[in-house]
Design a protein around this motif. Structure first.
Motif, PDB file in Angstrom:
ATOM      1  N   GLU A 140       8.280  15.298  -1.554  1.00 24.55           N
ATOM      2  CA  GLU A 140       7.063  15.952  -2.050  1.00 24.55           C
ATOM      3  C   GLU A 140       5.919  14.972  -2.296  1.00 24.55           C
ATOM      4  OE1 GLU A 140       6.683  19.327  -2.405  1.00 24.55           O
ATOM      5  OE2 GLU A 140       8.645  19.387  -1.424  1.00 24.55           O
ATOM      6  N   GLU A 141       6.194  13.686  -2.255  1.00 27.08           N
ATOM      7  CA  GLU A 141       5.169  12.677  -2.528  1.00 27.08           C
ATOM      8  C   GLU A 141       4.547  12.191  -1.229  1.00 27.08           C
ATOM      9  OE1 GLU A 141       6.212   9.647  -5.440  1.00 27.08           O
ATOM     10  OE2 GLU A 141       8.110  10.706  -5.715  1.00 27.08           O
ATOM     11  N   SER A 142       3.307  11.743  -1.335  1.00 24.22           N
ATOM     12  CA  SER A 142       2.639  11.195  -0.154  1.00 24.22           C
ATOM     13  C   SER A 142       1.613  10.153  -0.563  1.00 24.22           C
ATOM     14  CB  SER A 142       1.966  12.306   0.653  1.00 24.22           C
ATOM     15  OG  SER A 142       0.894  12.843  -0.069  1.00 24.22           O
ATOM     16  N   VAL A 143       1.276   9.310   0.396  1.00 24.23           N
ATOM     17  CA  VAL A 143       0.244   8.294   0.232  1.00 24.23           C
ATOM     18  C   VAL A 143      -0.740   8.494   1.377  1.00 24.23           C
ATOM     19  CG1 VAL A 143      -0.236   5.817   0.370  1.00 24.23           C
ATOM     20  CG2 VAL A 143       1.777   6.610  -0.849  1.00 24.23           C
ATOM     21  N   SER A 144      -2.020   8.535   1.052  1.00 27.88           N
ATOM     22  CA  SER A 144      -3.057   8.665   2.075  1.00 27.88           C
ATOM     23  C   SER A 144      -3.914   7.413   2.057  1.00 27.88           C
ATOM     24  CB  SER A 144      -3.940   9.880   1.805  1.00 27.88           C
ATOM     25  OG  SER A 144      -3.175  11.053   1.891  1.00 27.88           O
ATOM     26  N   LEU A 159       0.812  -1.208   0.000  1.00 21.85           N
ATOM     27  CA  LEU A 159       0.000   0.000   0.000  1.00 21.85           C
ATOM     28  C   LEU A 159       0.849   1.263   0.000  1.00 21.85           C
ATOM     29  CD1 LEU A 159      -2.807  -1.111   2.464  1.00 21.85           C
ATOM     30  CD2 LEU A 159      -2.939  -0.889  -0.016  1.00 21.85           C
ATOM     31  N   CYS A 160       2.140   1.106   0.231  1.00 24.57           N
ATOM     32  CA  CYS A 160       3.068   2.236   0.219  1.00 24.57           C
ATOM     33  C   CYS A 160       4.229   1.881  -0.701  1.00 24.57           C
ATOM     34  CB  CYS A 160       3.579   2.510   1.636  1.00 24.57           C
ATOM     35  SG  CYS A 160       4.815   3.807   1.720  1.00 24.57           S
ATOM     36  N   LEU A 201       3.046  -2.145   5.039  1.00 24.46           N
ATOM     37  CA  LEU A 201       1.635  -2.517   5.111  1.00 24.46           C
ATOM     38  C   LEU A 201       1.166  -3.016   3.751  1.00 24.46           C
ATOM     39  CD1 LEU A 201      -0.881  -2.575   6.927  1.00 24.46           C
ATOM     40  CD2 LEU A 201      -1.365  -0.254   6.165  1.00 24.46           C
ATOM     41  N   THR A 202       0.509  -4.170   3.753  1.00 26.37           N
ATOM     42  CA  THR A 202       0.049  -4.758   2.496  1.00 26.37           C
ATOM     43  C   THR A 202      -1.435  -5.097   2.566  1.00 26.37           C
ATOM     44  OG1 THR A 202       0.631  -6.990   3.229  1.00 26.37           O
ATOM     45  CG2 THR A 202       2.291  -5.792   1.944  1.00 26.37           C
ATOM     46  N   ALA A 203      -2.025  -5.174   1.400  1.00 22.91           N
ATOM     47  CA  ALA A 203      -3.421  -5.579   1.275  1.00 22.91           C
ATOM     48  C   ALA A 203      -3.468  -7.016   0.778  1.00 22.91           C
ATOM     49  CB  ALA A 203      -4.146  -4.671   0.286  1.00 22.91           C
ATOM     50  N   GLN A 204      -4.514  -7.712   1.168  1.00 22.99           N
ATOM     51  CA  GLN A 204      -4.706  -9.064   0.659  1.00 22.99           C
ATOM     52  C   GLN A 204      -5.122  -9.024  -0.803  1.00 22.99           C
ATOM     53  OE1 GLN A 204      -7.533 -10.465   3.699  1.00 22.99           O
ATOM     54  NE2 GLN A 204      -6.097 -12.156   3.972  1.00 22.99           N
ATOM     55  N   ARG A 205      -5.967  -8.056  -1.114  1.00 24.24           N
ATOM     56  CA  ARG A 205      -6.392  -7.926  -2.510  1.00 24.24           C
ATOM     57  C   ARG A 205      -6.995  -6.555  -2.763  1.00 24.24           C
ATOM     58  NH1 ARG A 205     -11.924 -10.174  -3.933  1.00 24.24           N
ATOM     59  NH2 ARG A 205     -13.135  -9.890  -2.056  1.00 24.24           N
ATOM     60  N   VAL A 260      -9.894  -0.712   3.127  1.00 21.06           N
ATOM     61  CA  VAL A 260      -8.961   0.413   3.137  1.00 21.06           C
ATOM     62  C   VAL A 260      -9.005   1.076   1.770  1.00 21.06           C
ATOM     63  CG1 VAL A 260      -6.552   1.095   3.398  1.00 21.06           C
ATOM     64  CG2 VAL A 260      -7.491  -0.702   4.853  1.00 21.06           C
ATOM     65  N   TYR A 261      -9.081   2.404   1.767  1.00 20.32           N
ATOM     66  CA  TYR A 261      -9.130   3.174   0.523  1.00 20.32           C
ATOM     67  C   TYR A 261      -7.868   4.011   0.418  1.00 20.32           C
ATOM     68  CZ  TYR A 261     -14.039   1.886   0.837  1.00 20.32           C
ATOM     69  OH  TYR A 261     -15.196   1.166   0.949  1.00 20.32           O
ATOM     70  N   ASP A 262      -7.286   4.064  -0.782  1.00 19.87           N
ATOM     71  CA  ASP A 262      -6.132   4.943  -0.972  1.00 19.87           C
ATOM     72  C   ASP A 262      -6.597   6.294  -1.497  1.00 19.87           C
ATOM     73  OD1 ASP A 262      -6.563   4.636  -3.731  1.00 19.87           O
ATOM     74  OD2 ASP A 262      -4.783   3.404  -4.045  1.00 19.87           O
ATOM     75  N   ASP A 263      -5.647   7.195  -1.756  1.00 21.70           N
ATOM     76  CA  ASP A 263      -6.018   8.551  -2.161  1.00 21.70           C
ATOM     77  C   ASP A 263      -6.621   8.621  -3.559  1.00 21.70           C
ATOM     78  OD1 ASP A 263      -3.478   7.834  -3.000  1.00 21.70           O
ATOM     79  OD2 ASP A 263      -2.504   9.620  -2.225  1.00 21.70           O
TER      80      ASP A 263
END
Length: 182
Positions: free
Chosen positions: A126-130, A40-41, A95-99, A145-148
């Motif tokens: 300057e980069e980010s993950v939400s 996820l990152c 951190l990882t997602a199953q799918r 879980v939702y990403d940006d």
């Protein structure tokens, strides 16, 4: 003819054993699959210079100072245990997602809640993950879980359980000394 009747059970047993060996080989081959979890990152741990998470009665923002040490944004003078903090940063980075949920899986999702369980922001320059940790699916024991970008993922509850550390959990051990007043 008598020999043939005696050999028939042996031939059947050999055929059954051959089928079982093939099935076992196929099942073992299936166990050799590589890790199918989704990161996820995308940042390397050493590139991360900011981590903020809120939820579960926590609201913590960690930033890396110019010397490479982690500090609380709200109180930069408070000494943090750098080993504990680095371990926490690494946990978030890994951190990882199953799918990833796509297609018909998205239509089966419950509507996003107005108050998510947790929000996470990871920055590298300057980069980010939400990430937004929303509702728990107690049957599958995963959070949505939702990403940006709005993409939805499933993440094991156990993977998220240890990530919500209070600032107090990250403090460096302090030694108190006796002082006399003049």
């Amino acid at each position: 003819m008598k020999n043939t009747k005696k050999m028939l059970p042996l031939v059947v047993l050999v055929i059954v054993m051959a089928v079982l060996v093939v099935l076992l080989a196929v099942l073992q081959r299936g166990d050799d699959t590589t890790d199918v979890t989704l990161p996820l990152c995308s940042f390397a741990v050493e590139d991360i210079d900011r981590l903020a998470y809120a939820g579960n009665n926590q609201d913590v923002t960690l930033v890396k100072n110019s010397s490479g040490d982690w500090m609380l944004e709200s109180d930069p003078t408070l000494p943090l245990d750098q080993t504990k903090t680095a371990s926490l940063i690494e946990s978030y980075a890994n951190l990882t997602a199953q799918r990833k949920l796509e297609g018909s899986d998205l239509t089966d999702l419950p509507e996003k809640s107005a108050t998510p369980q947790m929000t996470i922001a990871i920055g590298a320059g300057e980069e980010s993950v939400s990430l937004t940790v929303d509702q728990l699916n107690s049957v599958a024991d995963v959070y949505y879980v939702y990403d940006d970008t709005g993409a939805a993922y499933t993440v094991k509850r156990s993977d998220l359980a240890a990530l919500s550390k209070s600032a107090r959990d990250l403090y460096k051990a302090q030694t108190l000394t006796d002082k006399t007043l003049d």
